[in-house]
Design a protein around this motif. Structure first.
Motif, PDB file in Angstrom:
ATOM      1  N   ASP A 198       0.779  -1.202   0.022  1.00  0.00           N
ATOM      2  CA  ASP A 198       0.074  -0.004  -0.390  1.00  0.00           C
ATOM      3  C   ASP A 198       1.224   0.992  -0.050  1.00  0.00           C
ATOM      4  OD1 ASP A 198      -2.799  -1.483   0.440  1.00  0.00           O
ATOM      5  OD2 ASP A 198      -1.860  -2.461   1.900  1.00  0.00           O
ATOM      6  N   ALA A 257      -3.357  -3.432   6.653  1.00  0.00           N
ATOM      7  CA  ALA A 257      -2.620  -2.856   6.390  1.00  0.00           C
ATOM      8  C   ALA A 257      -1.672  -2.734   6.571  1.00  0.00           C
ATOM      9  CB  ALA A 257      -3.816  -1.785   5.361  1.00  0.00           C
ATOM     10  N   LEU A 295      -7.600   2.675   4.913  1.00  0.00           N
ATOM     11  CA  LEU A 295      -6.713   1.487   5.569  1.00  0.00           C
ATOM     12  C   LEU A 295      -6.672   1.487   6.904  1.00  0.00           C
ATOM     13  CD1 LEU A 295      -2.958   3.145   4.147  1.00  0.00           C
ATOM     14  CD2 LEU A 295      -4.762   1.797   3.196  1.00  0.00           C
TER      15      LEU A 295
END
Lengths: 634, 634
Positions: free
Chosen positions: B500, B573, B513
């Motif tokens: 990411d 994440a 996220l």
């Protein structure tokens, strides 16, 4: 007798400990199944590799809900939710909790998707429209989140942890079924001495054989210290045999202990084997008992694995004392085990004890609970050859070489022979009597020393024992509380059929018959002497003239059965004893009278539980007991 | 949910003990070989059947003489005797000592005919004319007469005697190689609950499975109490299976324990099995924990042997507590064993503890040695579902139902979970840290609770722990001695390759996220919040606005590795964590800074050996430890 080694340069106890510490007797680590791990010691740190619990779980039986749906609910004004399913413990939820719904859930079950709290069943009701929720809950209520108990990656148990049930519980929770633990040191025991016979085998006393006491005693000590004992066949004093056995043991064990021989020549043989097959680090320690202790390594001379070696003294009490003081700590340390918590107790000396021999003394002592919370400590010194000191002493007090005496009332630390040892509940001394030995079977953990009536009175007066049991005439008065007693018929024990036609004491005085007497401390002996006084008075003679005329008057034996056994063995024509003994051993009995046996309590200990227990045993068991013994009466 | 039994009429703890005492779980007596007798309890009195020694024996190495021949001898003026032979230990004498002669004799050898005393070798010399005797002796000197140690017929050991090494020594001396002992009660353990998996097997957390903790924990407790544990296959909550297993166990064991299930429905099933297959004596005891305890008999309905039955609560801490309080004493008693000496310790409450629930409470507590000889006792209450309380608590304090509170400083008696349990040498609390968990591996028996830095400071201030380990910013000052510390790099742990492209906190705030946080007590969390304050200041915003924007800011997990593991599992994440953790778990790391970790000691405990030990471990092992961890620095 030439070339005998003398231990002139004795090592100090500290040097002996250092020498033993320099030995390597640690085995390799090993892995054991969890169900055999109790009492073992972790070899490595254990970190958690998973979360416990591994999922968000309900911590009560009830209903999984969305907390927001319960806001404002109470007893009077419940919220009714639609039950959309059930989640059992051990099953994957097949239901989702959405707004206005709930799922029945068991303690320990996985929280279903959508739910964030549990309402306990006691706060709910089944109603026609669904489930009435009678309380409001917040998100997370009655839910144990994943990892809340143990988080993956966290330190669970450290190296060196002793595994008790609770550690085994944590390891179970982590799913661990085998654990790395410190190895168990194997300790080979080689007993030496031509005179030793294994218990259970036949003994030839005429050839000076005795049972091997040290092998099993030390083996039990090894196991108590966390080692594994390996008993080797008993070795005679022959060099080649001793060498073969010691080298074999060194090859197979982490530590080899030799023990058993009390004779200097056997010690010499071992000494030579160690010097030739290994390395002798130390011979002789300035400690009593235990001077002839050896420390070294064995098997290094050969191209084989080798082991540590410690030679223990031959006398059992000395061997166990030296084992407990020097060897057990080394075995525990090799096994990774901590010293046991109850290895020592504090007490006060019951008597003064003098000593000055220039060696550290490991003085065997017994313990007495004084009934007022204090532990009294008294020396037990029967000579190191006596195996009974093993059970008459509870441990040792280490007395410095330069201490001249221990004062009465002085505080001392007793190193117990075993962590499980404790002071007896009742400490009695005095006359050896078959009724008494049956009666104290009903008391829990008593100690009774049959030192005779005279010694019994003396020791009771000195205030150490709880009770003294005395019989026979005495001119010594003792301040005591009489707990009760019985009478016993005494006389002469003669072979079945009374082949010498013995009718009384006059036969012993006037005829040439071998007699076996009891020692001066015995109450029976006092009764005999009083009876002889009567005979002497009748004859207008001196007692001494009569006793000189009795063949064997000076031959005394220890137990109340011993004279009868001598008679049975054909060694004597008559022995001093009880009708009960003659009866039990199928001898004939010539009665000379009855004597009273009294149980006298220390006046300061009458409330002690053990004394109370004996008093109540006298109440409940005396009649049955005397009824089972010939010549006894309550 | 209908027809669920409620335990409305709870029995008192005393009634529960009475019900258990009414059960018969004593096995038959048995005979065991002497080398397996340690720790067993004599079933019968043992009387000596032979004299020990069995012959008159020399108690030193020297010369057997007629005492009369030595009269008048001394160092300056020895008597010279003619040596007529030698007697070795273990051999029948082939020599007679007559006037003017002597025989060499070894310790333990049979006295030859004619001799009545022994002169020790140290008081003799070999001279041309024979053996020079340099002392005079009396008849009986250095001779142990037959039966002097143990007389045949005397009481050697009483029934109920626990066999430790010393008793095994006495039995050896009597030649006994097999002893009648109390039998070992066999205790069957049936764990119940659909969710349980045996340690070592695979776990399906999604299906709510957990490892079976009670089976191995209770089995270890059974063995510690002197019983033999038999583990049965785990039973689900199905009636037929449970019935089959319980009846099988009742057939094979003296006592059956069921344990494992925490859900009321499983308890219902067991309840029905006991009622149909035996007799239920008691259900529910007024004690916390342990309300759902069951007591009864099993197998009586069938024409087979039957057994005692006790149902334990499902939660491990509750199960072990109830086992220890009610069941272990019954097993010990059936085995004839006394209560262990170290089963309880006295201590003083470190804090006040309120309670009022109308039930006897068995409060789990931990022990701390205060360094001045006092044992402090503090409650451990993590909820009965937590297995970690097993190792964080050392025992329980029994609090009466009508006691409202225990005052700080009040003396209490702690019933230890096991006799081997003792207070840790070092009691630390605070931050969860990989360097710390390695460092305390070098301290013997430490206890460290990772309660976080904030809780650590609070508890140190309250004076219970020895040390607190803290990190991150704090506005709470605590009076403490700083023992040292290190720094650690913290930040965001993201999947390998950083898919990411997360560069810092702004990404969490501004993008969608999923983040995994640590709890408020963690020092790492304090560092994160301080960093968020900085971001907020830069943006002229309120921190609250930022945290509301982070998806998962409120999702906290327990261990320092837990966020990384969630990231690895694909559940998020990014997670808050250490560079060292990212490194160890092969994740990528986005650094946000370093924080200082300090080891703070209770000022009154700096001399305590455990604290001294930690201080010296910091001196010797800190550099190596931090060098092995990425992002750590001394």
């Amino acid at each position: 007798m030439t070339d005998r080694r003398q231990f002139r340069d004795l090592a100090s106890p500290a040097e002996a400990r250092d020498a033993i510490e320099s030995l390597d007797l640690s085995p390799d680590d090993e892995t054991v199944p969890l169900d055999e791990a109790r009492g073992r010691v972790l070899a490595e740190r254990i970190d958690a590799t998973l979360d416990v619990p591994g999922f968000d779980r309900a911590s009560v039986d009830g209903y999984a809900v969305r907390a927001a749906d319960t806001f404002g609910a109470d007893e009077a004004d419940p919220v009714v939710l639609d039950q959309v399913g059930t989640v059992h413990a051990g099953a994957e939820p097949d239901v989702e909790v959405t707004e206005g719904t709930c799922a029945e859930i068991s303690t320990g079950a996985v929280m279903p998707p959508g739910a964030d709290a549990v309402v306990m069943v006691e706060r709910t009701d089944e109603v026609d429209a669904g489930i009435a929720i009678r309380t409001s809950v917040a998100p997370g209520d009655r839910v144990m989140v994943a990892g809340a108990d143990v988080a993956a990656g966290s330190r669970a148990l450290g190296p060196g942890t002793l595994l008790t049930p609770r550690e085994i519980g944590l390891l179970s929770a982590l799913g661990i079924d085998a654990v790395p633990v410190r190895g168990t040191p194997t300790v080979g025991i080689v007993s030496t001495g031509d005179e030793l016979v294994r218990p259970g085998d036949d003994l030839n006393s005429d050839a000076g054989q005795i049972y091997d006491v040290n092998s099993y005693t030390i083996a039990a000590g090894v196991e108590e210290a966390g080692g594994e004992a390996v008993l080797y066949p008993h070795a005679g004093d022959d060099y080649d045999e001793m060498e073969r056995l010691l080298v074999e043991a060194a090859d197979e064990c982490d530590l080899v202990l030799s023990s058993g021989s009390t004779s200097a020549s056997a010690v010499d043989v071992i000494y030579r084997v160690i010097e030739e097959e290994g390395e002798l680090l130390l011979h002789g320690v300035s400690v009593k008992p235990g001077k002839p202790m050896l420390v070294g390594r064995l098997g290094e001379a050969r191209d084989a694995s080798h082991s540590a070696y410690i030679g223990l003294p031959g006398y059992p009490v000395s061997a166990l004392t030296i084992f407990r003081t020097f060897v057990a700590p080394a075995i525990r340390s090799a096994a990774g085990l901590p010293a046991p918590q109850t290895a020592t107790v504090e007490g006060t000396m019951a008597v003064q004890e003098r000593y000055s021999e220039g060696r550290t003394r490991l003085m065997p002592v017994g313990l007495v609970d004084d009934g007022a919370g204090e532990t009294l400590v008294y020396p037990v010194d029967k000579g190191s050859g006596a195996t009974t000191s093993l059970v008459e002493a509870d441990g040792v007090v280490e007395v410095d070489a330069d201490t001249e005496y221990l004062a009465e009332g002085e505080t001392v630390t007793v190193q117990l022979f075993s962590p499980d040892v404790r002071a007896p509940t009742l400490f009695g001394v005095g006359e050896d009597d078959p009724a008494l030995s049956r009666l104290i079977d009903h008391v829990e953990r008593p100690r009774y020393l049959d030192v005779g009536s005279r010694q019994g009175r003396r020791r009771l007066r000195d205030g150490v024992p709880d009770v003294a049991v005395v019989s026979g005439p005495s001119d010594r008065e003792v301040d005591a509380v009489d707990l009760g007693g019985w009478t016993r018929e005494w006389g002469l024990i003669v072979p079945a059929g009374n082949p010498d036609d013995i009718e009384g004491l006059a036969d012993l005085v006037d005829r040439d018959l071998r007699f076996i007497n009891r020692a001066m401390d015995s109450g029976l002996r006092a009764s005999l002497d009083a009876a002889l006084d009567d005979v002497a008075a009748d004859r207008d003679a001196d007692r001494r003239d009569l006793t000189d005329a009795i063949d064997g008057y000076g031959l005394t034996v220890k137990g109340f059965e011993s004279p009868a056994r001598k008679v049975l063995a054909g060694d004597a024509a008559a022995g001093l004893g009880l009708r009960a003994t003659a009866d039990a051993l199928d001898c004939e009995f010539v009665s000379l009278g009855t004597e009273s046996v009294r149980v006298l309590a220390n006046p300061e200990r009458t409330d002690k539980p053990g004394v109370e227990s004996l008093r109540s045993v006298l109440d409940t068991h005396l009649d049955d007991t005397v009824a089972s013994l010939a010549g006894f009466d309550a």
